[in-house]
Write an enzyme that holds these catalytic residues in place. Structure first.
Site, mmCIF file in Angstrom:
data_model
loop_
_atom_site.group_PDB
_atom_site.id
_atom_site.type_symbol
_atom_site.label_atom_id
_atom_site.label_comp_id
_atom_site.label_asym_id
_atom_site.label_seq_id
_atom_site.Cartn_x
_atom_site.Cartn_y
_atom_site.Cartn_z
ATOM 1 N N PHE A 158 -13.209 35.090 64.519
ATOM 2 C CA PHE A 158 -13.158 33.634 64.557
ATOM 3 C C PHE A 158 -11.770 33.152 64.958
ATOM 4 O O PHE A 158 -10.757 33.682 64.490
ATOM 5 C CB PHE A 158 -13.454 33.047 63.173
ATOM 6 C CG PHE A 158 -14.759 33.463 62.563
ATOM 7 C CD1 PHE A 158 -15.920 32.726 62.770
ATOM 8 C CD2 PHE A 158 -14.828 34.589 61.750
ATOM 9 C CE1 PHE A 158 -17.119 33.113 62.194
ATOM 10 C CE2 PHE A 158 -16.027 34.980 61.166
ATOM 11 C CZ PHE A 158 -17.167 34.237 61.391
ATOM 12 N N ASP A 159 -11.731 32.124 65.779
ATOM 13 C CA ASP A 159 -10.510 31.351 65.961
ATOM 14 C C ASP A 159 -10.296 30.516 64.692
ATOM 15 O O ASP A 159 -11.235 30.326 63.901
ATOM 16 C CB ASP A 159 -10.653 30.453 67.192
ATOM 17 C CG ASP A 159 -9.420 29.610 67.441
ATOM 18 O OD1 ASP A 159 -8.295 30.089 67.195
ATOM 19 O OD2 ASP A 159 -9.571 28.453 67.870
ATOM 20 N N GLY A 160 -9.089 30.018 64.507
ATOM 21 C CA GLY A 160 -8.798 29.256 63.300
ATOM 22 C C GLY A 160 -9.023 27.767 63.455
ATOM 23 O O GLY A 160 -10.057 27.228 63.039
ATOM 24 N N PHE A 270 -15.921 33.572 68.134
ATOM 25 C CA PHE A 270 -16.138 32.126 68.216
ATOM 26 C C PHE A 270 -14.802 31.412 68.409
ATOM 27 O O PHE A 270 -13.860 31.620 67.642
ATOM 28 C CB PHE A 270 -16.815 31.607 66.944
ATOM 29 C CG PHE A 270 -18.172 32.202 66.690
ATOM 30 C CD1 PHE A 270 -19.264 31.831 67.466
ATOM 31 C CD2 PHE A 270 -18.364 33.136 65.683
ATOM 32 C CE1 PHE A 270 -20.521 32.374 67.241
ATOM 33 C CE2 PHE A 270 -19.614 33.689 65.441
ATOM 34 C CZ PHE A 270 -20.697 33.305 66.230
ATOM 35 N N ASP A 272 -12.966 27.474 70.065
ATOM 36 C CA ASP A 272 -13.254 26.101 70.516
ATOM 37 C C ASP A 272 -12.751 25.830 71.927
ATOM 38 O O ASP A 272 -13.091 24.788 72.500
ATOM 39 C CB ASP A 272 -12.621 25.082 69.548
ATOM 40 C CG ASP A 272 -11.097 25.128 69.574
ATOM 41 O OD1 ASP A 272 -10.463 24.080 69.793
ATOM 42 O OD2 ASP A 272 -10.530 26.222 69.369
#
Length: 296
Positions: A158-160, A270, A272
């Site tokens: 995951f991105d943060g 994932f 954004d």
């Protein structure tokens, strides 16, 4: 007898199977021609789609879980009649998927909350955005250049900011620059970040991981972020405040994420930002999360 906790994943038919040929019929000739095409080809098996390996590994978790159960729900714009080909293929590949919503051309995201879904994966960006507005973690799957070697452990990355966390800090970076961002994160180091769209999904994964001894879980998680010191402290304290374990944390300070995701062996990543997703998809299955300031 206690009822097992559920981890529910919603998947679109176009993410689970390769429906490119029939989708082109729909685009070029309309719904009626598309429906006829599917009926005429309903005995022909569909090829596996982008999400198939991930779905297969998710469902395999049920072989080792005791207090949880993983369920995959099929959401489709098909009608039940034209969706017969999809279910024929599900049966052929021996996927234990029994629940579905065939929406006859309407938006399928409407049933995400009713099914109690924690995650929605689709190839339709519009449906993904609508699911995010419903408060459900959702991502648009990008075509991956390489297929990951199958392994027993399911690895999420995951991105943060704007994914696990809100975009509050990223907004400062976008509007005021890196220096203002670093200053804010240092001053707010002990103030936990607000949760982003994927916080509930990460919490659900953590709940499953808690069934197992450290190092023995069939699920592994990683945070892969462009942040670096001193902006790392707020992230660590946030996860601690949430009481959520994350197995690996990579603070890359602006370095490209793709090679690190390949080394980690992510089943899915994932993020954004489209630029990071495009680079990552060269190596791993990638989901774009159209949320936050980068997508406005």
């Amino acid at each position: 007898m206690s009822v097992p906790k559920q981890l529910v994943i919603a998947i679109s038919s176009r993410a689970l199977f390769n429906l490119d040929a029939s989708h082109q019929v729909y685009i070029n000739q309309g719904l009626e021609a598309y429906s006829q095409y599917q009926i005429e080809h309903e005995e022909e098996l569909l090829e596996k789609g982008e999400a198939f390996p991930l779905v297969e590994k998710l469902l395999r978790l049920n072989e080792v879980l005791t207090d949880h159960r993983v369920e995959v729900i099929l959401l489709s714009r098909n009608s039940a009649d034209t969706g017969l080909r999809v279910f024929n293929s599900i049966e052929h590949y021996k996927l234990p998927i029994s629940r579905a919503a065939f929406c006859g051309g309407e938006d399928p995201y409407r049933y995400i909350t009713a099914f109690g879904c924690h995650l929605f994966l689709s190839t339709d960006p519009a449906d993904v955005r609508l699911a995010l507005r419903e408060g459900v973690a959702a991502a648009t799957l990008l075509a991956s250049k390489k297929q990951k070697d199958p392994g027993a452990q399911l690895r999420f990355a995951f991105d943060g900011d704007a994914v696990l966390f809100s975009d509050e800090s990223e907004r400062i970076y976008k509007t005021q620059g890196l220096e203002a961002f670093a200053k804010n994160e240092k001053e707010a180091a002990k103030l936990p970040l607000t949760g982003g769209p994927f916080k509930p999904f990460l919490a659900a994964l953590h709940s499953i991981q808690s069934e197992f001894e450290p190092g023995a879980s069939p699920i592994r998680t990683a945070l892969v972020t462009a942040r670096s010191a001193p902006a790392h402290e707020r992230v660590i304290r946030t996860l601690r405040a949430w009481n959520i374990r994350i197995d690996e944390s990579l603070f890359l300070g602006g370095m490209t994420k793709a090679s690190f995701l390949k080394a980690y062996g992510a089943d899915v990543f994932f993020d954004d930002q489209q630029v990071h997703c495009s680079a990552a998809s060269e190596h791993v299955a990638t989901g774009h999360v159209p949320h936050g300031v980068a997508n406005e």
